[in-house]
Write an enzyme that holds these catalytic residues in place. Structure first.
Site, PDB file in Angstrom:
ATOM      1  N   ARG A 169       4.788  20.139  10.145  1.00  0.00           N
ATOM      2  CA  ARG A 169       4.412  21.532  10.413  1.00  0.00           C
ATOM      3  C   ARG A 169       3.149  21.877   9.621  1.00  0.00           C
ATOM      4  O   ARG A 169       3.173  21.940   8.397  1.00  0.00           O
ATOM      5  CB  ARG A 169       5.531  22.503  10.036  1.00  0.00           C
ATOM      6  CG  ARG A 169       5.123  23.965  10.255  1.00  0.00           C
ATOM      7  CD  ARG A 169       6.289  24.926  10.298  1.00  0.00           C
ATOM      8  NE  ARG A 169       6.895  25.167   9.002  1.00  0.00           N
ATOM      9  CZ  ARG A 169       7.790  26.141   8.774  1.00  0.00           C
ATOM     10  NH1 ARG A 169       8.169  26.943   9.775  1.00  0.00           N
ATOM     11  NH2 ARG A 169       8.317  26.297   7.569  1.00  0.00           N
ATOM     12  N   ASP A 455      11.960  30.510   0.581  1.00  0.00           N
ATOM     13  CA  ASP A 455      10.601  30.056   0.845  1.00  0.00           C
ATOM     14  C   ASP A 455       9.756  31.268   1.188  1.00  0.00           C
ATOM     15  O   ASP A 455      10.186  32.408   1.001  1.00  0.00           O
ATOM     16  CB  ASP A 455      10.575  28.976   1.935  1.00  0.00           C
ATOM     17  CG  ASP A 455      10.983  29.497   3.310  1.00  0.00           C
ATOM     18  OD1 ASP A 455      11.208  30.724   3.477  1.00  0.00           O
ATOM     19  OD2 ASP A 455      11.060  28.676   4.252  1.00  0.00           O
TER      20      ASP A 455
END
Length: 539
Positions: A169, A455
């Site tokens: 990603r 995150d």
């Protein structure tokens, strides 16, 4: 005799930082490749970012997201995405995490079907982290990656056939890479390259041919898209890379995260724009909640309750996930479920049992709804998720679950959930923001906080909620306390003494994190991304 004008030589690409080993990755050929991507696609990227800003201004003026009238034919048409490669047919359990060498080895060895190597929300994009991550992935593809901890423990890869399938990603279209400048000179600074093009381009340059030879793509997750036009830009970038690297068209496959509210209204269109290479969509639930807050930030009637009450059983999230399943299965694509952020709780069996029960319930909900796979943040959750997916989905996927019962209207997708804000919820948001920011500024992109793996996406929920609660006025906690800047000030002042007794990642950055959160919370407009101002403070 007339002079013959020769085309000017391409101007230099400048690196503004240096770490050991970067010359092996950032060769002259690799830099030329990246510069070509920048020159070819940067004008379109900037135009699409301008389009985002114009669209948000419409929402701020009172408009609401809706399905597009100009793309009705795509939504109603009879078409399918390209065939899914064998390596991606079964994706029932995927693990995600940053790209440091130890994580890469552990994730590839974890027993998950796939590992999403994340340069985005779980990586703090220091130059050292980015280069170390690219080097670790390159060595993993070659098969030479190993790691020795400070205690002397050695980590090595299992044989290739036993490894999880690698999916990378890159960072989103909104981010720049400040350490790579293109076409400066003559007293003018170069332009920052797109972080998306840097992450994906450098990985593809070094690894695409090797992965294609192993029938492993390369494969990518594409984040933060807001429209079909942004998906079309990715399609052209990937086709350009394939041509430049002499790969067959469509060789590189992608999964798109539906993690913005505008993108939820363009799922068919995004699949169509990438139809020769897309294999699925993913419910990026945490970023989606953040995007809901950000998109509807000016709408007083769309204020969300505290994060713990905004679960996937809330009607607007249930509608979004079920519409994703219906859309994907109609087009022959995977409908991937979301992240379980829980991590095992040591020393408290009852609390650990309760946390794992929440994981099981979440994964059971997903497989019963029709999802073809799910995400976990910790290796200990893989077996739990796999048991549930195996029982509920004995085949490689469940594309046959059409979900024709789902009618996700515009109103359902934007319906605000009822709920409250407690003092613990308010103070918890402040703590998560400060602790995560401190960790991020010290080079850590994901960090366990109170037995959840936080995150950038989860921190963004907390940060955006604080701004929303503070700026809409006349809100009260469930005990009657006004939600105002005095409440925020008290929470920030009390935090250092509280954290002094805990093992805080990036403790030396706590005061800097407090100052940044205080600044962002007081701004008249919600900052689009926490990582934009924070990035300027990274090395």
């Amino acid at each position: 005799m007339s002079a013959v004008m020769k085309p000017a030589a391409p101007r230099a690409i400048e690196l503004t930082a240096a770490v050991p080993g970067q010359a092996e990755l950032l060769t002259s050929a690799a830099l030329d490749f990246l510069a070509d991507l920048h020159r070819t696609f940067e004008p379109r990227r900037q135009a699409l970012l301008d389009a985002r800003r114009r669209r948000q201004a419409e929402f701020d003026a009172g408009a609401l997201p809706d399905f597009r009238a100009d793309t009705r034919a795509i939504r109603e048409g009879d078409w399918q995405v390209a065939a899914i490669p064998a390596a991606l047919l079964d994706r029932r359990v995927e693990i995600t995490g940053p790209v440091d060498p130890k994580m890469v080895i552990n994730a590839l060895n974890s027993g998950a079907n796939c590992y999403m190597a994340d340069f985005e929300d779980s990586t703090s994009p220091t130059w050292n982290n980015l280069i170390a991550g690219q080097r670790a992935l390159r060595e993993a593809v070659i098969g030479t990656l190993d790691f020795v901890s400070e205690s002397g423990k050695r980590y090595a890869l299992k044989p290739f056939a036993e490894q999880a399938v690698l999916i990378v990603r890159p960072r989103g279209w909104h981010l720049d890479e400040k350490h790579v400048l293109v076409d400066g000179g003559q007293g003018r600074s170069g332009e920052r390259i797109s972080a998306s093009l840097f992450d994906l381009g450098l990985f593809a340059f070094h690894n695409a041919a090797a992965l294609a030879a192993k029938d492993r793509g390369p494969y990518f997750y594409l984040p933060k898209l807001q429209s079909m036009e942004e998906a079309a830009l990715w399609q052209d970038v990937l086709a350009h890379i394939e041509s430049a690297l002499r790969l067959p068209q469509g060789q590189m496959k992608v999964t798109v995260l539906i993690e913005t509210l505008p993108a939820a209204f363009e799922m068919h269109e995004i699949l169509h724009a990438l139809r020769e290479r897309i294999v699925g969509l993913n419910c990026g639930r945490w970023d989606y909640i953040f995007s809901y807050i950000k998109t509807l930030r000016a709408h007083r009637d769309r204020v969300l309750p505290e994060r713990g009450q905004v679960t996937m059983t809330q009607p607007f999230l249930k509608a979004y996930s079920e519409l994703l399943i219906k859309t994907c299965h109609r087009r022959g694509a995977h409908a991937m479920g979301g992240m379980a952020a829980q991590i095992p709780i040591s020393g408290d069996d009852a609390a650990n049992d309760a946390a794992m029960a929440r994981v099981r319930a979440d994964k059971l909900r997903e497989v019963d709804a029709g999802h073809d796979g799910t995400w976990v943040a910790h290796p200990a959750l893989i077996a739990i998720a796999r048991d549930i997916l195996d029982a509920g989905m004995p085949a490689q996927h469940q594309h046959d679950v059409g979900r024709d019962d789902v009618v996700a209207s515009r109103e359902a997708l934007i319906a605000a959930p009822l709920g409250t804000v407690s003092r613990a919820g308010f103070d918890g948001n402040v703590e998560v923001c400060v602790r995560y920011l401190a960790a991020w500024l010290s080079g850590h992109g994901c960090v366990p906080i109170h037995w959840l793996m936080e995150d950038a996406a989860t921190a963004e929920i907390a940060r955006a909620q604080l701004w929303q609660w503070l700026h809409h006025g006349e809100l009260h906690l469930d005990d009657g306390t006004p939600v105002d800047f005095l409440l925020l000030q008290r929470a920030l002042l009390n935090l250092p003494s509280k954290l002094a007794h805990e093992n805080v990642v990036g403790a030396e950055k706590v005061q800097q994190a407090i100052a940044l959160l205080d600044d962002l919370s007081h701004r008249d407009e919600l900052e689009d991304f926490l990582t934009l101002p924070a990035y300027e403070r990274l090395l």
